[in-house]
Design a protein around this motif. Sequence first.
Motif, PDB file in Angstrom:
ATOM      1  N   ASP A  41       0.846  -1.194   0.000  1.00 34.26           N
ATOM      2  CA  ASP A  41       0.000   0.000   0.000  1.00 34.26           C
ATOM      3  C   ASP A  41       0.883   1.247   0.000  1.00 34.26           C
ATOM      4  N   ARG A  42       0.870   1.983  -1.104  1.00 35.56           N
ATOM      5  CA  ARG A  42       1.666   3.207  -1.228  1.00 35.56           C
ATOM      6  C   ARG A  42       1.375   4.178  -0.092  1.00 35.56           C
ATOM      7  N   GLU A  43       0.136   4.256   0.316  1.00 38.88           N
ATOM      8  CA  GLU A  43      -0.258   5.186   1.387  1.00 38.88           C
ATOM      9  C   GLU A  43       0.326   4.783   2.743  1.00 38.88           C
ATOM     10  N   VAL A  46       3.633   6.900   2.141  1.00 40.29           N
ATOM     11  CA  VAL A  46       3.537   8.335   1.894  1.00 40.29           C
ATOM     12  C   VAL A  46       2.889   9.092   3.053  1.00 40.29           C
ATOM     13  N   GLU A  47       1.733   8.650   3.486  1.00 42.78           N
ATOM     14  CA  GLU A  47       1.014   9.388   4.537  1.00 42.78           C
ATOM     15  C   GLU A  47       1.768   9.416   5.865  1.00 42.78           C
ATOM     16  N   ARG A  50       4.877  11.683   5.427  1.00 46.11           N
ATOM     17  CA  ARG A  50       4.501  13.099   5.390  1.00 46.11           C
ATOM     18  C   ARG A  50       4.119  13.585   6.789  1.00 46.11           C
ATOM     19  N   THR A  91       6.925  11.571  -1.806  1.00 42.20           N
ATOM     20  CA  THR A  91       6.589  10.441  -2.671  1.00 42.20           C
ATOM     21  C   THR A  91       6.771   9.128  -1.911  1.00 42.20           C
ATOM     22  N   SER A  92       6.512   8.027  -2.581  1.00 41.61           N
ATOM     23  CA  SER A  92       6.679   6.716  -1.959  1.00 41.61           C
ATOM     24  C   SER A  92       8.150   6.354  -1.767  1.00 41.61           C
TER      25      SER A  92
END
Length: 145
Positions: A41-43, A46-47, A50, A91-92
């Motif tokens: 899961d990219r998120e 990233v999330e 961040r 980004t990822s």
Amino acid sequence: MVPVVRAARRRIQRQHVAVCDGIDSCADRVIADWETDRVTDREAVVEPLRDCLESSGILTRLPLVLSDAVDATGYEMAATPVSAPPYVVVTSRGPVLRATIDPGRLVIRFDAFEVCSGSEFDSRSCSEPEYRRLENGLCLSVSLE
């Protein structure tokens, strides 16, 4: 254009060690919540990255790093960068900083993660991209496009 890239990289490596260390530390915090050494899961990359960069104050420092790197090249930016696109993007792989200067677009990448597609990590095949922490910590790359 190599002197431009070299000047920007040297400035970051010499003057912004705390920011680089902070990005590296945030990446370690991101993987602390993973159940395995990689996620699909990219998120999940990233999330949390961040959020950590923001809560640690590093996200707001990245435009200053970009401005300083541009200053080191001897060129100027048309506008003052902010911690949002197009200047700063999480980004990822990690944060990416971008600035348009006279000879082209200066791109600074702080890679903390790598993306697997196919069988890049091992002999099993990835049906979807997988993300994992770089083994050697943070990889700084600077280019002029």
